[in-house]
Write a protein that holds these residues in place. Structure first.
Motif, PDB file in Angstrom:
ATOM      1  N   THR A 339      -7.918   2.634   4.784  1.00  9.59           N
ATOM      2  CA  THR A 339      -8.002   1.947   6.065  1.00  9.59           C
ATOM      3  C   THR A 339      -6.752   1.107   6.279  1.00  9.59           C
ATOM      4  OG1 THR A 339      -9.176   0.077   5.061  1.00  9.59           O
ATOM      5  CG2 THR A 339     -10.510   1.857   6.011  1.00  9.59           C
ATOM      6  N   LEU A 340      -6.390   0.975   7.534  1.00 11.45           N
ATOM      7  CA  LEU A 340      -5.224   0.188   7.912  1.00 11.45           C
ATOM      8  C   LEU A 340      -5.680  -0.961   8.790  1.00 11.45           C
ATOM      9  CD1 LEU A 340      -2.826   3.100   8.834  1.00 11.45           C
ATOM     10  CD2 LEU A 340      -2.874   1.808   6.714  1.00 11.45           C
ATOM     11  N   PRO A 341      -5.108  -2.127   8.637  1.00 13.65           N
ATOM     12  CA  PRO A 341      -5.516  -3.265   9.456  1.00 13.65           C
ATOM     13  C   PRO A 341      -5.125  -3.069  10.907  1.00 13.65           C
ATOM     14  CG  PRO A 341      -3.600  -3.836   8.143  1.00 13.65           C
ATOM     15  CD  PRO A 341      -4.042  -2.483   7.678  1.00 13.65           C
ATOM     16  N   GLY A 342      -6.063  -3.320  11.817  1.00 11.83           N
ATOM     17  CA  GLY A 342      -5.758  -3.359  13.233  1.00 11.83           C
ATOM     18  C   GLY A 342      -5.501  -2.005  13.851  1.00 11.83           C
ATOM     19  N   SER A 343      -4.613  -1.998  14.855  1.00 10.27           N
ATOM     20  CA  SER A 343      -4.350  -0.811  15.651  1.00 10.27           C
ATOM     21  C   SER A 343      -3.450   0.162  14.919  1.00 10.27           C
ATOM     22  CB  SER A 343      -3.683  -1.217  16.971  1.00 10.27           C
ATOM     23  OG  SER A 343      -3.224  -0.092  17.660  1.00 10.27           O
ATOM     24  N   SER A 344      -3.573   1.427  15.271  1.00  7.63           N
ATOM     25  CA  SER A 344      -2.696   2.441  14.689  1.00  7.63           C
ATOM     26  C   SER A 344      -1.588   2.825  15.653  1.00  7.63           C
ATOM     27  CB  SER A 344      -3.505   3.679  14.319  1.00  7.63           C
ATOM     28  OG  SER A 344      -4.087   4.245  15.468  1.00  7.63           O
ATOM     29  N   PHE A 345      -1.295   1.968  16.618  1.00  6.33           N
ATOM     30  CA  PHE A 345      -0.279   2.304  17.611  1.00  6.33           C
ATOM     31  C   PHE A 345       0.847   1.282  17.697  1.00  6.33           C
ATOM     32  CE2 PHE A 345      -4.130   4.427  19.101  1.00  6.33           C
ATOM     33  CZ  PHE A 345      -3.654   5.715  19.235  1.00  6.33           C
ATOM     34  N   ASN A 346       0.803   0.234  16.903  1.00  8.20           N
ATOM     35  CA  ASN A 346       1.806  -0.812  17.040  1.00  8.20           C
ATOM     36  C   ASN A 346       3.034  -0.605  16.181  1.00  8.20           C
ATOM     37  OD1 ASN A 346       0.247  -2.141  18.878  1.00  8.20           O
ATOM     38  ND2 ASN A 346      -0.551  -3.660  17.456  1.00  8.20           N
ATOM     39  N   TYR A 347       2.909   0.131  15.104  1.00 13.54           N
ATOM     40  CA  TYR A 347       3.987   0.205  14.131  1.00 13.54           C
ATOM     41  C   TYR A 347       4.322   1.647  13.755  1.00 13.54           C
ATOM     42  CZ  TYR A 347       3.487  -4.803  13.395  1.00 13.54           C
ATOM     43  OH  TYR A 347       3.448  -6.158  13.586  1.00 13.54           O
ATOM     44  N   ASN A 348       5.596   1.872  13.479  1.00 10.06           N
ATOM     45  CA  ASN A 348       6.031   3.119  12.884  1.00 10.06           C
ATOM     46  C   ASN A 348       5.922   2.997  11.374  1.00 10.06           C
ATOM     47  OD1 ASN A 348       8.487   4.589  11.518  1.00 10.06           O
ATOM     48  ND2 ASN A 348       8.062   5.707  13.403  1.00 10.06           N
ATOM     49  N   ILE A 349       5.481   4.055  10.728  1.00  9.95           N
ATOM     50  CA  ILE A 349       5.250   4.001   9.286  1.00  9.95           C
ATOM     51  C   ILE A 349       6.242   4.918   8.573  1.00  9.95           C
ATOM     52  CG2 ILE A 349       3.496   5.820   9.371  1.00  9.95           C
ATOM     53  CD1 ILE A 349       2.014   4.372   7.119  1.00  9.95           C
ATOM     54  N   SER A 350       6.798   4.439   7.458  1.00  7.88           N
ATOM     55  CA  SER A 350       7.752   5.224   6.670  1.00  7.88           C
ATOM     56  C   SER A 350       7.670   4.782   5.220  1.00  7.88           C
ATOM     57  CB  SER A 350       9.173   5.028   7.212  1.00  7.88           C
ATOM     58  OG  SER A 350       9.571   3.679   7.079  1.00  7.88           O
ATOM     59  N   PRO A 351       8.153   5.610   4.302  1.00  2.00           N
ATOM     60  CA  PRO A 351       8.114   5.220   2.889  1.00  2.00           C
ATOM     61  C   PRO A 351       8.866   3.916   2.653  1.00  2.00           C
ATOM     62  CG  PRO A 351       8.586   7.550   3.116  1.00  2.00           C
ATOM     63  CD  PRO A 351       8.669   6.978   4.486  1.00  2.00           C
ATOM     64  N   GLY A 352       8.335   3.083   1.779  1.00  2.40           N
ATOM     65  CA  GLY A 352       8.921   1.772   1.563  1.00  2.40           C
ATOM     66  C   GLY A 352       9.575   1.635   0.208  1.00  2.40           C
ATOM     67  N   TYR A 353      10.320   0.570   0.044  1.00  8.49           N
ATOM     68  CA  TYR A 353      10.902   0.225  -1.252  1.00  8.49           C
ATOM     69  C   TYR A 353      10.191  -1.036  -1.738  1.00  8.49           C
ATOM     70  CZ  TYR A 353      14.292  -0.529  -4.957  1.00  8.49           C
ATOM     71  OH  TYR A 353      14.890  -0.672  -6.185  1.00  8.49           O
ATOM     72  N   GLY A 354       9.501  -0.917  -2.874  1.00 12.76           N
ATOM     73  CA  GLY A 354       8.726  -2.041  -3.386  1.00 12.76           C
ATOM     74  C   GLY A 354       7.364  -2.169  -2.750  1.00 12.76           C
ATOM     75  N   TYR A 355       7.082  -1.319  -1.774  1.00 14.92           N
ATOM     76  CA  TYR A 355       5.777  -1.270  -1.109  1.00 14.92           C
ATOM     77  C   TYR A 355       5.391   0.199  -0.944  1.00 14.92           C
ATOM     78  CZ  TYR A 355       6.598  -6.148   0.251  1.00 14.92           C
ATOM     79  OH  TYR A 355       6.845  -7.489   0.243  1.00 14.92           O
ATOM     80  N   ASP A 356       4.120   0.413  -0.672  1.00 16.57           N
ATOM     81  CA  ASP A 356       3.705   1.779  -0.387  1.00 16.57           C
ATOM     82  C   ASP A 356       4.427   2.329   0.837  1.00 16.57           C
ATOM     83  OD1 ASP A 356       1.967   1.933  -2.521  1.00 16.57           O
ATOM     84  OD2 ASP A 356       0.187   1.411  -1.355  1.00 16.57           O
ATOM     85  N   VAL A 357       4.537   1.495   1.861  1.00 15.80           N
ATOM     86  CA  VAL A 357       5.187   1.932   3.101  1.00 15.80           C
ATOM     87  C   VAL A 357       5.949   0.767   3.718  1.00 15.80           C
ATOM     88  CG1 VAL A 357       3.568   3.779   3.698  1.00 15.80           C
ATOM     89  CG2 VAL A 357       3.071   1.433   4.411  1.00 15.80           C
ATOM     90  N   TYR A 366       8.271  -4.535   8.036  1.00 16.36           N
ATOM     91  CA  TYR A 366       7.267  -5.137   7.169  1.00 16.36           C
ATOM     92  C   TYR A 366       7.002  -4.223   5.979  1.00 16.36           C
ATOM     93  CZ  TYR A 366       6.386  -7.285  11.737  1.00 16.36           C
ATOM     94  OH  TYR A 366       6.537  -7.894  12.953  1.00 16.36           O
ATOM     95  N   GLY A 367       6.531  -4.800   4.901  1.00 12.86           N
ATOM     96  CA  GLY A 367       6.074  -4.036   3.756  1.00 12.86           C
ATOM     97  C   GLY A 367       4.559  -4.082   3.669  1.00 12.86           C
ATOM     98  N   TYR A 368       3.959  -2.957   3.273  1.00  8.39           N
ATOM     99  CA  TYR A 368       2.501  -2.919   3.201  1.00  8.39           C
ATOM    100  C   TYR A 368       2.058  -2.056   2.029  1.00  8.39           C
ATOM    101  CZ  TYR A 368      -2.385  -2.050   4.369  1.00  8.39           C
ATOM    102  OH  TYR A 368      -3.753  -1.950   4.315  1.00  8.39           O
ATOM    103  N   ASN A 369       1.080  -2.546   1.289  1.00 10.89           N
ATOM    104  CA  ASN A 369       0.434  -1.793   0.214  1.00 10.89           C
ATOM    105  C   ASN A 369      -0.997  -1.484   0.621  1.00 10.89           C
ATOM    106  OD1 ASN A 369       2.642  -1.863  -1.660  1.00 10.89           O
ATOM    107  ND2 ASN A 369       2.112  -3.991  -2.126  1.00 10.89           N
ATOM    108  N   PHE A 370      -1.372  -0.225   0.541  1.00 11.34           N
ATOM    109  CA  PHE A 370      -2.718   0.164   0.939  1.00 11.34           C
ATOM    110  C   PHE A 370      -3.755  -0.579   0.104  1.00 11.34           C
ATOM    111  CE2 PHE A 370      -0.206   3.740   2.431  1.00 11.34           C
ATOM    112  CZ  PHE A 370      -0.710   3.891   3.715  1.00 11.34           C
ATOM    113  N   GLY A 371      -4.773  -1.052   0.803  1.00 15.36           N
ATOM    114  CA  GLY A 371      -5.827  -1.814   0.153  1.00 15.36           C
ATOM    115  C   GLY A 371      -5.667  -3.312   0.319  1.00 15.36           C
ATOM    116  N   GLU A 372      -4.465  -3.762   0.672  1.00 11.86           N
ATOM    117  CA  GLU A 372      -4.251  -5.189   0.878  1.00 11.86           C
ATOM    118  C   GLU A 372      -4.611  -5.574   2.307  1.00 11.86           C
ATOM    119  OE1 GLU A 372      -0.287  -6.216  -0.243  1.00 11.86           O
ATOM    120  OE2 GLU A 372      -0.611  -5.765  -2.365  1.00 11.86           O
TER     121      GLU A 372
END
Length: 844
Positions: A339-357, A366-372
C-alpha cells in the motif's frame, strides 16, 4: 520541436504511477531559515565529451550511466555534424563549471543554473518517466526506459517523433544516426557506439544489464502495397541486444510472441530481461533464450516494473483499483500487496538510492520505503533555486549526489546535470516568506526562484497544498489550507483561485489591505492602473487581492440584433427570440447546467450582495432564470446534433441560426476574430442576460493576497510588487494587463499587421486568417475605433466572475427537482434561498 504520437502519449501516461505526500511532515505557515537549508542541492551542467547532437534520455545499468540520442540529416540529405557539449578532457573526466548553491557566500548566480528552463516544459507525471532509472544498490534498470516517454526537443527539421524518431515510412534512403554513450558516475571511462537507421524505423525502450549489454526495441512500419486496392501496414517489433562496442548480439521478433507494442523493459538483479505490454510479461535470459512469461489475465494492466532495495520485483498497475504487488517469476503470479500513502496521482515513482523508490512531484524529490508511514524529503527544488519543471530523468549515485537530464532553454537542448547536496552551514540566513497555493503555477514558481536569487533579505518558500489531495478526496488540499487558516497557521502570501472561499476570507478580515503598500512604493502609482479592476477586487475602499492580469467572460451578439450598448435582460432576449425563425438558438450547444453556471458566474451579483450578506434567490428574476434554463437540454444525445448541424456550425452566427455566443475575451485578436470571422459584421459585447444588465465579468488570471496575520508583510509585498512593474506588465500578451500603458500598447499592436523577421532581420508582414466552412477569411487589423470599443468596454467592468462551487452545488442540487417536474419553480426557489442564505451566513 516536439511531436507526440498517440501511442507515445499513452506510454508516458501509463508509466506515470505516482503516490501522495500525505504524512510527509511538510510544514505550512511560518518556517524558519533552517528549514529552508535542509534539502538544498547545487546544480551543475556536466560537460562530457559525448558524440551527441542532443540527449533523448538516460538510464543506469551495471554501475554505468547510459545516455543516447540521434543525429538527424540536414536539409541537404546528409548526416548533420555531431555537436559536442564543449566538452571536457578526452580522458573523460568531468569538466564541471561550479554553480554556487542558493545564498552561499559565493553568490547565487551562475551560468549553469536553471534560469534557462523552458516555460513550455512541465513536471507532470505524464511528461516524466523514471522507468529507465536505477538504484546502484540494486544494480538494475526499471521498465519503460524513458526513451519512450521523455519530453525531448529535437531540431525543427527532424522526423516526427521526439523520443523515438518516427521517420518517413518506407524511405530507406532517409538515414538517422543513433548514438549510445555510457560512462561511470564520476564521468570517466566514456564509451560509445553508433549506427544508421533507415527512415521507416524507430527505436525505444532502452535498458541495460550489469554485463554492459544494451537492449532496445526496433519498430519498423512496413507498407505492403502488393494489392493496390488493399494496402496493409505492418509493424515489426524486433528486440535487439548490443554490447558496448555496438556489436549486435541477438534479435527476437516480438510480433511472433503476440506483442503489438512494448510498454516497458527492465533488467532485474539477475540480468533477466522483463518486457511488458498490457497484461503480459515476457522474460528472457541474457543470451536471448526465453526464461518464462506471465499473463495477469483480464482486468489487470501493467503500469511499471521496478524493485525494492532487496531486489524484490514489484509490479504496479490498475484493475478495479491501483495496485502494487510482488512478482513471483517461479509461480508466474502476483503475490504480496503493498500500500502507498494517499493518492496515486501526485508523484512520479522511480528506483531510489538508499530507499526503495524515489518520488518526484512539482516541489521536491522524496525517498520512500514500502511499509513505512511517511515519505522523506530529499531535494527541494525551490529551496535550491530551481523550478524542477524541466527535469526529465534522475538517478541517485550516492547519498548526496544525483545525475539527471533537463531541457535547457538557452541552448534548446537536453543537457546532463549533476545535483550535489549543499551543507546547510554554507547557506546564508534570510527571512522566510511563505507562499501557499492549491496548485503550482509554473510562472509563479519561476518568479519565486528569480526573487530568491536576487534578494539579500528574503527567501520565499512554497507550499503546494494539492500534495494533500487523495484519490478519495480531491479537496483535501483545500480543506487543509482552510484548516491552517482558521487555526492561524496562514502563509504570508496566498495564491487565490476558484476553489477557495475568497469572499469568506475577506469578510473575516484575513487579508491585508494592499493600497498602503502601493501608495508608499516610490515606483508605483495607482493612476497607472485600470481603476475599475482595482475597485472590483476591493471591499469598502480596501484592496485585498492583487490581480495583475485578467480575462473577461461575456456573451457576444450581432449589433444589428441587440444594439450597440452592452447589457440586456432576460426579457430582452426572449423578445428578440420571438422575432426569429423557429429553430433559432439563443446560446447554441449549451446545456442546462451550463446556463446556470454562467448565470451565477457572470451575473451572480444580481442575486447576492456579499457586503450585506443578503441574497434574493426567491425573486422573480431567479425564477425566470430557472424557467429559461429549463428550455435547454440536460445532456447531449446522439440524435440531438447531426452531421448537418456540425457542418454548418461555423456559419450559424453569420447566418442567424444562433443569436449569441458565450465566450472568453482575452485579447484584441479575440474580438477582431469574433467580429470579422465568426459573426462577419459589427458585434456587441452584450453579456449574459441579467436584471441589472451587468452580465460580463472579470476573471482573474493570477490573484494574490497577503495575510493580515503575517509577520513579514513588507517582505511579502517586496515579492508581489513585481507584478505591477513595467517589467511584468509589458510581458503580458495574452489576457489583459492591469497597466493602462500596456493596454494601450496592445491596442496599438492590434492596429498593425502581424509580422515575423526573416533570417536577415527584415520584417515580413502577413495576414491573420480564419476558415469558415473551408473558406479562408482575411482578418484585417483593427481600426482605432474598434480598439476604443474594446478598451472602453474593459473600463466599464466592475463585476468579478464567481466560481463558487458550493453555491453552484446548492443551485444544481435543488433545481433538479424543478427540471424533473417534481417541484414547482416557487418551491425550488424558496429552498435555494434558504440554503444559500445559511451558506452566506456561515461564511461571513
Amino acid at each position: 520541436m516536439k511531436r507526440w504520437t498517440k501511442g507515445m502519449l499513452c506510454l508516458a501516461l501509463c508509466f506515470a504511477l505516482v503516490i501522495s505526500g500525505t504524512g510527509c511532515g511538510k510544514k505550512t505557515g511560518s518556517q524558519d531559515s533552517e528549514a529552508a537549508k535542509q534539502h538544498v542541492f547545487r546544480e551543475t551542467v556536466l560537460e562530457l565529451d559525448l558524440p551527441l547532437q542532443d540527449i533523448n534520455s538516460m538510464f543506469q545499468a551495471g554501475g554505468r550511466i547510459f545516455v543516447y540520442g540521434y543525429v538527424y540529416p540536414n536539409s541537404g540529405g546528409g548526416i548533420m555534424p555531431r555537436a559536442v557539449y564543449d566538452l571536457g578532457a578526452a580522458s573523460g573526466d568531468i569538466a564541471v563549471p561550479e554553480t554556487a548553491a542558493p545564498d552561499t557566500d559565493e553568490g547565487s548566480s551562475g551560468e549553469t543554473t536553471e534560469t534557462t528552463e523552458s516555460a513550455g516544459e512541465e513536471s507532470s507525471a505524464a511528461n516524466e518517466t523514471a522507468a529507465g532509472e536505477e538504484s546502484p544498490a540494486a544494480d538494475e534498470t526499471a521498465a519503460g526506459d524513458e526513451a519512450s516517454q521523455a519530453d525531448t526537443d529535437v531540431p525543427a527539421d527532424a522526423p516526427a517523433d521526439t523520443t523515438m524518431p518516427a521517420l518517413p515510412g518506407g524511405d530507406d534512403s532517409y538515414q538517422v544516426e543513433f548514438v549510445m554513450c555510457s560512462f561511470k558516475p564520476d564521468g570517466s571511462d566514456i564509451k560509445s557506439f553508433s549506427f544508421n537507421m533507415d527512415g521507416s524505423s524507430s527505436f525505444y525502450n532502452l535498458t541495460g544489464d550489469s554485463e554492459g549489454n544494451v537492449y532496445g526495441v526496433l519498430s519498423r512500419y512496413i507498407e505492403d502495397n502488393s494489392d493496390p486496392e488493399n494496402i496493409e501496414y505492418k509493424n515489426e517489433l524486433m528486440l535487439k541486444q548490443w554490447d558496448m562496442d555496438g556489436n549486435e548480439g541477438w534479435s527476437k521478433d516480438l510480433a511472433e510472441e503476440g506483442m503489438e507494442y512494448v510498454g516497458g523493459m527492465f533488467c532485474d538483479s539477475q540480468n533477466r530481461l522483463l518486457i511488458t505490454a498490457d497484461q503480459k510479461i515476457l522474460v528472457y535470459n541474457t543470451d536471448g533464450t526465453p526464461n518464462t512469461s506471465v499473463d495477469l489475465g483480464e482486468g489487470k494492466y501493467i503500469n511499471q516494473i521496478f524493485t525494492k532495495q532487496d531486489g524484490t520485483i514489484l509490479v504496479s498497475g490498475w484493475g478495479e483499483s491501483q495496485f502494487i504487488q510482488k512478482l513471483d517469476l517461479n509461480t508466474k503470479s502476483l503475490t504480496d500487496s503493498y500500500t502507498l500513502p494517499g493518492s496515486s496521482f501526485n508523484y512520479n515513482i522511480s528506483p531510489g538510492y538508499g530507499y526503495d523508490v524515489f518520488l518526484r512531484d512539482s516541489q521536491a524529490v522524496y525517498g520512500y520505503n514500502f511499509g513505512e508511514e511517511n515519505i522523506n524529503e530529499i531535494f527541494n527544488y525551490v529551496d535550491s533555486d530551481l523550478t524542477g519543471d524541466n527535469l526529465n530523468n534522475l538517478i541517485g549515485i550516492s547519498e548526496t549526489e544525483m545525475i539527471g537530464t533537463r531541457y535547457d532553454e538557452e541552448s534548446m537542448k537536453t543537457v546532463l546535470v549533476k545535483y550535489t547536496k549543499v551543507d546547510p552551514s554554507e547557506i546564508k540566513d534570510k527571512t522566510i516568506i511563505t507562499l501557499g497555493c492549491t496548485y503550482v503555477d509554473y510562472n509563479v514558481k519561476r518568479r519565486i526562484v528569480s526573487f530568491n536569487k536576487a534578494s539579500d533579505l528574503y527567501r520565499v518558500r512554497l507550499t503546494d497544498y494539492s500534495s494533500y489531495n487523495t484519490e478519495e478526496d480531491w479537496q483535501a488540499g483545500v480543506n487543509k489550507l482552510n484548516t491552517d487558516i482558521v487555526s492561524g497557521n496562514v502563509p504570508d502570501i496566498l495564491v487565490l483561485n476558484s476553489q477557495l472561499p475568497v469572499n469568506s476570507y475577506v469578510a473575516k478580515g484575513l487579508f491585508e489591505d494592499l493600497y498602503p503598500f502601493i501608495d508608499k512604493d516610490p515606483d508605483l502609482e495607482r493612476a497607472d492602473y485600470l481603476p475599475n479592476i482595482l475597485e472590483a477586487f476591493s471591499v469598502d475602499g480596501k484592496l485585498y487581492q492583487l490581480v495583475p492580469s485578467f480575462g473577461i467572460q461575456t456573451a457576444v451578439a450581432k449589433t444589428s440584433d441587440v444594439g450597440p450598448e452592452p447589457g440586456w435582460t432576460l426579457q430582452d432576449l426572449k423578445a428578440l427570440m420571438a422575432t426569429k425563425p423557429e429553430g433559432t438558438e439563443a446560446f447554441p450547444s449549451t446545456l442546462r447546467e451550463t446556463i446556470l453556471y454562467y448565470a451565477v458566474g457572470m451575473a451572480g451579483d444580481q442575486f447576492i450582495d456579499w457586503s450585506t450578506g443578503k441574497c434574493t434567490f426567491n425573486s422573480d428574476s431567479f425564477k425566470q432564470l430557472l424557467e429559461f434554463a429549463n428550455e435547454f437540454p440536460k445532456e447531449y444525445t446522439e440524435d440531438m446534433y447531426g452531421d448537418d448541424y456540425w457542418q454548418g456550425y461555423d456559419t450559424m452566427f453569420r447566418d442567424g441560426r444562433a443569436v449569441a455566443q458565450i465566450t472568453g475575451l482575452y485579447d484584441f485578436n479575440t474580438y477582431n476574430s469574433l467580429k470579422k470571422a465568426t459573426f462577419g459584421e459589427d458585434i456587441t459585447l452584450i453579456g449574459f442576460p441579467s436584471d441589472n444588465k451587468q452580465g460580463s465579468a472579470i476573471s482573474a488570471d493570477l490573484s494574490f493576497a497577503i495575510s493580515s496575520k503575517s509577520k513579514n508583510k513588507d517582505g511579502a509585498w517586496e515579492f508581489l510588487r513585481y507584478y505591477l512593474t513595467d517589467e511584468y506588465q509589458d510581458s503580458i500578451s495574452y489576457n489583459w494587463p492591469i497597466s493602462l500603458k500596456r493596454l494601450e500598447a496592445m491596442g496599438e499592436e492590434a492596429m498593425q499587421k502581424p509580422y515575423y523577421e526573416d533570417e536577415n532581420g527584415n520584417k515580413i508582414e502577413y495576414d491573420n486568417t480564419a476558415y469558415i466552412n473551408g473558406v479562408e477569411i482575411i482578418i484585417d487589423p483593427m481600426t482605432r475605433e474598434e480598439v476604443d470599443v474594446v478598451i472602453n468596454f474593459i473600463k466599464s467592468l466592475d463585476q468579478v466572475m464567481n466560481y463558487d462551487q458550493q453555491l453552484l452545488n446548492i443551485i444544481n442540487e435543488e433545481s433538479a427537482a424543478y427540471f424533473e417536474g417534481q417541484k414547482s419553480v416557487n418551491e425550488v426557489a424558496d429552498i435555494i434561498q434558504s440554503r444559500v442564505q445559511i451558506y452566506i451566513n456561515e461564511n461571513r
